[in-house]
Scaffold this motif. Structure first.
Motif, PDB file in Angstrom:
ATOM      1  N   LEU A 279      44.226  59.325  41.374  1.00 41.66           N
ATOM      2  CA  LEU A 279      44.826  58.439  40.365  1.00 41.66           C
ATOM      3  C   LEU A 279      44.793  56.971  40.788  1.00 41.66           C
ATOM      4  CD1 LEU A 279      47.925  60.354  38.926  1.00 41.66           C
ATOM      5  CD2 LEU A 279      45.661  60.041  37.928  1.00 41.66           C
ATOM      6  N   ILE A 280      44.880  56.717  42.075  1.00 40.85           N
ATOM      7  CA  ILE A 280      44.783  55.320  42.551  1.00 40.85           C
ATOM      8  C   ILE A 280      43.407  54.747  42.190  1.00 40.85           C
ATOM      9  CG2 ILE A 280      44.629  53.865  44.621  1.00 40.85           C
ATOM     10  CD1 ILE A 280      46.831  55.653  45.864  1.00 40.85           C
ATOM     11  N   ILE A 281      42.367  55.545  42.397  1.00 35.85           N
ATOM     12  CA  ILE A 281      41.012  55.104  42.025  1.00 35.85           C
ATOM     13  C   ILE A 281      40.919  54.938  40.507  1.00 35.85           C
ATOM     14  CG2 ILE A 281      38.557  55.714  42.038  1.00 35.85           C
ATOM     15  CD1 ILE A 281      39.141  57.348  44.611  1.00 35.85           C
ATOM     16  N   GLY A 282      41.478  55.902  39.756  1.00 35.01           N
ATOM     17  CA  GLY A 282      41.464  55.825  38.299  1.00 35.01           C
ATOM     18  C   GLY A 282      42.162  54.584  37.778  1.00 35.01           C
ATOM     19  N   PHE A 283      43.292  54.240  38.388  1.00 33.74           N
ATOM     20  CA  PHE A 283      44.045  53.035  38.010  1.00 33.74           C
ATOM     21  C   PHE A 283      43.188  51.781  38.192  1.00 33.74           C
ATOM     22  CE2 PHE A 283      46.451  49.454  39.832  1.00 33.74           C
ATOM     23  CZ  PHE A 283      47.230  49.098  38.740  1.00 33.74           C
ATOM     24  N   ALA A 284      42.548  51.666  39.364  1.00 34.52           N
ATOM     25  CA  ALA A 284      41.726  50.487  39.665  1.00 34.52           C
ATOM     26  C   ALA A 284      40.565  50.352  38.675  1.00 34.52           C
ATOM     27  CB  ALA A 284      41.202  50.577  41.093  1.00 34.52           C
ATOM     28  N   ILE A 285      39.928  51.475  38.363  1.00 33.35           N
ATOM     29  CA  ILE A 285      38.788  51.455  37.434  1.00 33.35           C
ATOM     30  C   ILE A 285      39.234  51.075  36.027  1.00 33.35           C
ATOM     31  CG2 ILE A 285      37.083  52.941  36.294  1.00 33.35           C
ATOM     32  CD1 ILE A 285      36.784  54.439  38.925  1.00 33.35           C
ATOM     33  N   TYR A 286      40.372  51.606  35.588  1.00 32.28           N
ATOM     34  CA  TYR A 286      40.882  51.329  34.241  1.00 32.28           C
ATOM     35  C   TYR A 286      41.175  49.831  34.070  1.00 32.28           C
ATOM     36  CZ  TYR A 286      42.638  53.482  29.922  1.00 32.28           C
ATOM     37  OH  TYR A 286      42.789  53.908  28.621  1.00 32.28           O
ATOM     38  N   ILE A 287      41.844  49.257  35.067  1.00 28.65           N
ATOM     39  CA  ILE A 287      42.167  47.827  35.028  1.00 28.65           C
ATOM     40  C   ILE A 287      40.890  46.992  34.965  1.00 28.65           C
ATOM     41  CG2 ILE A 287      43.010  45.903  36.450  1.00 28.65           C
ATOM     42  CD1 ILE A 287      45.306  47.214  35.137  1.00 28.65           C
ATOM     43  N   LEU A 288      39.911  47.350  35.794  1.00 32.63           N
ATOM     44  CA  LEU A 288      38.642  46.630  35.797  1.00 32.63           C
ATOM     45  C   LEU A 288      37.971  46.709  34.429  1.00 32.63           C
ATOM     46  CD1 LEU A 288      36.394  45.120  37.328  1.00 32.63           C
ATOM     47  CD2 LEU A 288      35.455  47.370  37.981  1.00 32.63           C
ATOM     48  N   GLY A 289      37.993  47.873  33.824  1.00 26.79           N
ATOM     49  CA  GLY A 289      37.386  48.056  32.511  1.00 26.79           C
ATOM     50  C   GLY A 289      38.017  47.181  31.445  1.00 26.79           C
ATOM     51  N   ILE A 290      39.332  47.074  31.486  1.00 27.80           N
ATOM     52  CA  ILE A 290      40.029  46.230  30.508  1.00 27.80           C
ATOM     53  C   ILE A 290      39.668  44.762  30.727  1.00 27.80           C
ATOM     54  CG2 ILE A 290      42.279  45.425  29.687  1.00 27.80           C
ATOM     55  CD1 ILE A 290      43.403  48.184  30.470  1.00 27.80           C
ATOM     56  N   LEU A 291      39.654  44.330  31.980  1.00 28.44           N
ATOM     57  CA  LEU A 291      39.366  42.927  32.299  1.00 28.44           C
ATOM     58  C   LEU A 291      37.954  42.514  31.880  1.00 28.44           C
ATOM     59  CD1 LEU A 291      41.001  42.675  35.857  1.00 28.44           C
ATOM     60  CD2 LEU A 291      41.860  41.662  33.716  1.00 28.44           C
ATOM     61  N   LEU A 292      37.027  43.458  31.870  1.00 27.70           N
ATOM     62  CA  LEU A 292      35.638  43.149  31.499  1.00 27.70           C
ATOM     63  C   LEU A 292      35.409  43.156  29.987  1.00 27.70           C
ATOM     64  CD1 LEU A 292      33.661  45.129  34.238  1.00 27.70           C
ATOM     65  CD2 LEU A 292      33.927  42.649  34.040  1.00 27.70           C
ATOM     66  N   GLY A 293      36.433  43.481  29.217  1.00 30.66           N
ATOM     67  CA  GLY A 293      36.323  43.429  27.761  1.00 30.66           C
ATOM     68  C   GLY A 293      35.331  44.434  27.203  1.00 30.66           C
ATOM     69  N   GLU A 294      34.473  43.983  26.296  1.00 28.28           N
ATOM     70  CA  GLU A 294      33.522  44.882  25.649  1.00 28.28           C
ATOM     71  C   GLU A 294      32.594  45.549  26.657  1.00 28.28           C
ATOM     72  OE1 GLU A 294      30.095  44.809  22.115  1.00 28.28           O
ATOM     73  OE2 GLU A 294      31.456  43.103  22.376  1.00 28.28           O
ATOM     74  N   LYS A 295      32.215  44.812  27.704  1.00 23.68           N
ATOM     75  CA  LYS A 295      31.337  45.386  28.729  1.00 23.68           C
ATOM     76  C   LYS A 295      32.046  46.436  29.590  1.00 23.68           C
ATOM     77  CE  LYS A 295      28.428  41.253  29.146  1.00 23.68           C
ATOM     78  NZ  LYS A 295      27.991  40.150  30.050  1.00 23.68           N
ATOM     79  N   GLY A 296      33.364  46.481  29.481  1.00 25.30           N
ATOM     80  CA  GLY A 296      34.130  47.387  30.332  1.00 25.30           C
ATOM     81  C   GLY A 296      34.501  48.714  29.697  1.00 25.30           C
ATOM     82  N   VAL A 297      34.139  48.930  28.417  1.00 26.64           N
ATOM     83  CA  VAL A 297      34.548  50.188  27.769  1.00 26.64           C
ATOM     84  C   VAL A 297      33.914  51.405  28.448  1.00 26.64           C
ATOM     85  CG1 VAL A 297      35.108  49.146  25.535  1.00 26.64           C
ATOM     86  CG2 VAL A 297      32.773  49.939  25.974  1.00 26.64           C
ATOM     87  N   SER A 298      32.699  51.256  28.930  1.00 32.74           N
ATOM     88  CA  SER A 298      32.059  52.379  29.625  1.00 32.74           C
ATOM     89  C   SER A 298      32.725  52.635  30.972  1.00 32.74           C
ATOM     90  CB  SER A 298      30.561  52.113  29.826  1.00 32.74           C
ATOM     91  OG  SER A 298      30.355  50.926  30.563  1.00 32.74           O
ATOM     92  N   ILE A 299      33.266  51.575  31.593  1.00 33.94           N
ATOM     93  CA  ILE A 299      33.973  51.725  32.870  1.00 33.94           C
ATOM     94  C   ILE A 299      35.293  52.459  32.650  1.00 33.94           C
ATOM     95  CG2 ILE A 299      35.133  50.445  34.733  1.00 33.94           C
ATOM     96  CD1 ILE A 299      32.947  48.322  34.448  1.00 33.94           C
ATOM     97  N   ILE A 300      35.989  52.134  31.553  1.00 27.64           N
ATOM     98  CA  ILE A 300      37.203  52.868  31.208  1.00 27.64           C
ATOM     99  C   ILE A 300      36.874  54.349  31.023  1.00 27.64           C
ATOM    100  CG2 ILE A 300      38.973  53.220  29.426  1.00 27.64           C
ATOM    101  CD1 ILE A 300      38.979  50.192  28.988  1.00 27.64           C
ATOM    102  N   ALA A 301      35.736  54.622  30.377  1.00 26.17           N
ATOM    103  CA  ALA A 301      35.313  56.016  30.172  1.00 26.17           C
ATOM    104  C   ALA A 301      35.123  56.743  31.506  1.00 26.17           C
ATOM    105  CB  ALA A 301      34.026  56.053  29.355  1.00 26.17           C
ATOM    106  N   VAL A 302      34.584  56.038  32.505  1.00 18.92           N
ATOM    107  CA  VAL A 302      34.345  56.631  33.833  1.00 18.92           C
ATOM    108  C   VAL A 302      35.661  57.006  34.524  1.00 18.92           C
ATOM    109  CG1 VAL A 302      33.480  56.134  36.167  1.00 18.92           C
ATOM    110  CG2 VAL A 302      32.113  55.516  34.167  1.00 18.92           C
ATOM    111  N   SER A 303      36.741  56.281  34.196  1.00 21.23           N
ATOM    112  CA  SER A 303      38.036  56.573  34.829  1.00 21.23           C
ATOM    113  C   SER A 303      38.495  57.997  34.551  1.00 21.23           C
ATOM    114  CB  SER A 303      39.106  55.577  34.352  1.00 21.23           C
ATOM    115  OG  SER A 303      39.451  55.808  32.997  1.00 21.23           O
ATOM    116  N   GLY A 304      37.964  58.620  33.489  1.00 21.74           N
ATOM    117  CA  GLY A 304      38.332  59.994  33.167  1.00 21.74           C
ATOM    118  C   GLY A 304      38.084  60.968  34.307  1.00 21.74           C
TER     119      GLY A 304
END
Length: 390
Positions: A279-304
């Protein structure tokens, strides 16, 4: 040999039921913009709709846990499936917001009953490798989520009404009702009678509270992604239904792979401690995805991938920590954690309308962080009970 064969058949039934449950529950994230258009409602009202469904889920999870001990899991399966058939039928003909709310609430009742039956029968059917089997069963939920989100998104994009999709799922549940009447599921409730405890006694136990808080904040992060990720993408980046459903189904697809493989990792390296690191890794990835905006939606998906093992692993440890009354305690934990999820989803709807979807989405990783904090406390308290014999 006959017992083993029956258990395998029962496992196959539960896997199929979890796939259907995921389709019934998680397609609503894709349907939310359609609900808003059909019933002329806003995100706050969607939040209240989700609250109503969570109340139904909470009530029936608690009742389901008690019923599993009183009448056995097979009868709870039958009641839950009947709820699903009736509620999905109601949704398929709903034309007013009030009827729609009733249908959605009853869907959650059915989902709660079937879910608690699965979560309490798996540890009985499979004494060894419980966490692995639990992750396998919940892997099928992720599979259903990924397929359901993607297929329903494509169907909606092509003009199919969401009501017709719910009708098709109702028909599938009729098939499941026929199957459950024919298969053998062990009667376990008599063995649990001596270990029955009251809800007051359960809630006075510090470990139960830690389970509730850790699981509750996590569940919101998982369910909140399913409910609000599509809305976030379409509101901020003008994605159409096909494109937004692609990313949310990617989240659940990767999530599903994690559940398939994660059970082996958990069985080898530990339970709560592995969940915390994931979950610590998932948290970091989710935050990064949000900060990257449209380019980060795929990163948010990876947090799954890093969300995947949490729910089945934590739930499976309850029977290891509590040797008696575990079905009832599982019901209590899931009930109150769903209450936390309910309140946070309502807050999410309000935040979307008042702060905007771009800021409101931060509530999901923040919830993950809170869950991690309580998991650390739980890990400290349950190290001896959950030690892996190597």
């Amino acid at each position: 040999m006959e017992k083993k064969k029956n258990n395998i058949i029962a496992l196959g039934f539960m896997i199929a039921l979890m796939i259907l449950a995921a389709i019934a529950e998680n397609t609503r994230g894709v349907f939310i913009p359609g609900f808003k258009e059909n019933f002329a409602i806003n995100d706050t009202e969607i939040g209240f709709m989700l609250t109503a469904t969570f109340i139904g889920y909470i009530t029936c999870t608690y009742l389901g846990g008690a019923l599993c001990e009183k009448i056995g899991q097979k009868k709870v399966f039958i009641i839950g499936i009947i709820f699903m058939i009736c509620s999905l039928g109601i949704l398929s003909i709903s034309r007013t917001y009030n009827i729609f709310i009733i249908g959605m609430t009853l869907v959650s009742c059915g989902l709660a009953l079937t879910s608690i039956a699965i979560n309490t029968i798996v540890p009985v059917l499979f004494v060894t490798m419980q966490t692995l089997i639990m992750n396998l069963v919940h892997f099928s939920y992720g599979l259903g989520s990924a397929l359901g989100q993607r297929v329903s998104g494509i169907l909606i994009f092509k003009g199919v009404d969401w009501r017709d999709i719910y009708l098709a799922v109702a028909i599938a549940y009729i098939v499941m009702l026929i199957i459950v009447l024919m298969i053998k599921i062990p009667v376990t409730h008599k063995a649990e009678e001596k270990g029955s405890i009251s809800i007051t006694k359960a809630l006075s136990n510090k470990l139960v509270i830690l389970y509730i808080l850790a699981l509750g904040f996590y569940v919101f992060a998982e369910v909140g992604t399913g409910n609000w990720f599509v809305n976030y993408m379409e509101s901020n980046f003008a994605f159409d239904k096909s494109k937004s459903s692609l990313y949310v189904s990617m989240f659940y697809g990767i999530f599903t792979i994690g559940r398939l493989l994660g059970g082996f990792v958990v069985e080898k390296f530990g339970y709560v401690n592995v969940v915390i690191k994931s979950l610590i890794i998932g948290f970091a990835i989710y935050i990064l995805g949000i900060l990257l905006g449209e380019k980060g939606v795929s990163i948010i998906a990876v947090s799954g991938l890093f969300f995947s093992i949490t729910f089945p692993t934590i739930v499976s440890t309850i029977s290891k920590v509590f040797k008696s009354g575990s079905a009832f305690i599982t019901g209590v934990v899931v009930t109150f954690s769903t209450g936390i999820n309910m309140m946070l989803n309502m807050l999410m709807g309000i935040a979307n309308d008042n702060l905007g979807t771009k800021l409101a989405i931060y509530l999901i990783p923040l919830s993950l962080l809170v869950s991690i904090s309580f998991l650390l406390l739980l890990h400290r308290e349950t190290k001896k009970d959950l030690a892996i014999n190597r």
